[in-house]
Design a protein around this motif. Sequence first.
Motif: not given
Length: 471
Positions: A112-118
């Motif tokens: 949920v908190f990968t840079p891409r997802h963020s």
Amino acid sequence: MDMRPEPFVPPAPIPRTVPPSRLEIIRTVLNNPLELWGVPSYTLPWIETKFFSERTLIVNDPGLIRHVLVDNAANYEMSEIRQLILRPILRDGLLTAEGPVWKRSRKAMAPVFTPRHSKGFATQMLRKSEEYAEKYEDLGEGKVFDISVDMTELTFAILSETLFSGEIVTESNDFSEDVDNLLHRMGRVDPMDLLRAPAWVPRVTRIGGQRVLGKFREIVAKTMARRQEKIRRDPEAAPQDFLTLLLQLAGPDGLTMEEIEDNILTFIGAGHETTARALAWTLYCVANSPHVRDQMEAEIDRVMASGADPVDWLDQMPMVRAAFEEALRLYPPAPSLNRAAIANDEWESPDGKRVRIDAGVTVLIMPWTLHRHELYWDKPRAFMPERFLPENRGSINRFQYLPFGAGPRICIGATFAMQEAVIALAVLMRRYRFDVTPETNPWPVQKLTTQPRNGLPMRVSRREGISSAAN
């Protein structure tokens, strides 16, 4: 000739020149630990000392910090006193869990908190910031607001929308007050903690916090139950967000329902709090630095007028980002990182000095003193966002600046928080000016996070030449 104005030096305790007595230590730790530290903590790379006969190593050297938090992190567990304070609130939430429980939770939440997802949250962050900005339109020109409260409300609205699809079951309008009460009552050191009394011994200072903690637990239980019912009725229609992800991980190979509840409480109760405090301190420091504010406004106006996607603002607004990062330096939301050595350890500095760390020694890594340390920063007490501009930040050692920690337990939401902060600051400062008043007299106090005692009352006015519909 350098024509730049002298930088603003925001309020902070002056380093002690005389060691405190035992009674002073107790009183200061109970009231405001930020006022405890003396000149050595701001001038030496490390200090060996004792607190109540317990050996403690205060660490400021970036190389030694890296050793403890990264290179030999497996040898350092959460310190006992930290857990005595936090575990009664968060139990096995991500901030307090250790060992297999922590690894399981961290792995489950990481996607949920990968840079891409963020980055996928940017549009929601923009929408909630714009909605909140309307508050200042409706309540009159030049009215005074407590910005510390407002930023808590704003970041909670963003957290609720992005991670919980706006479905956190709250039934009161005093959520900010509840958060403050929870941290004030439950997130402070009790005399029994200093004496290392077992967890079952009552903490008198926290008795008043049990009611609000129960209230938060009830919010979590109702939020979980409502979403579970949605998933049961129609799994495809249920929002595919952080809450659903956690609930889907329940089971013998995933998380227990208790662990899921603890992690939801961690994010609802504390996940937005750190960003909220840093945003408020940023607006306060910027209000006292007109030349910085001018640069930020020009940058915000240019980028927003260009129609740039909010997902790109973090990179396209370097001065806005730098101002937020400088506020994080001066007022780190997590002012101390407490560890304890499991086994004997040793570290050698590049100049050959050895530091021995025996098993059981408490290791204090304090962003509060590290970020204001005379060995590592020019004018360490001054608000100077230019330190963090792209052309300058290469001179900052990775382990002399720790607003989100480092190593395996680095804050999982760091990218989320940075993006959220830049978007929120851009939206607010595009339309309004935030100015101090004679009543604006904050004093930094450590209550888990670095909070402003006396609040942050600020006057909010429309910027000249900017219409109320500007966005």
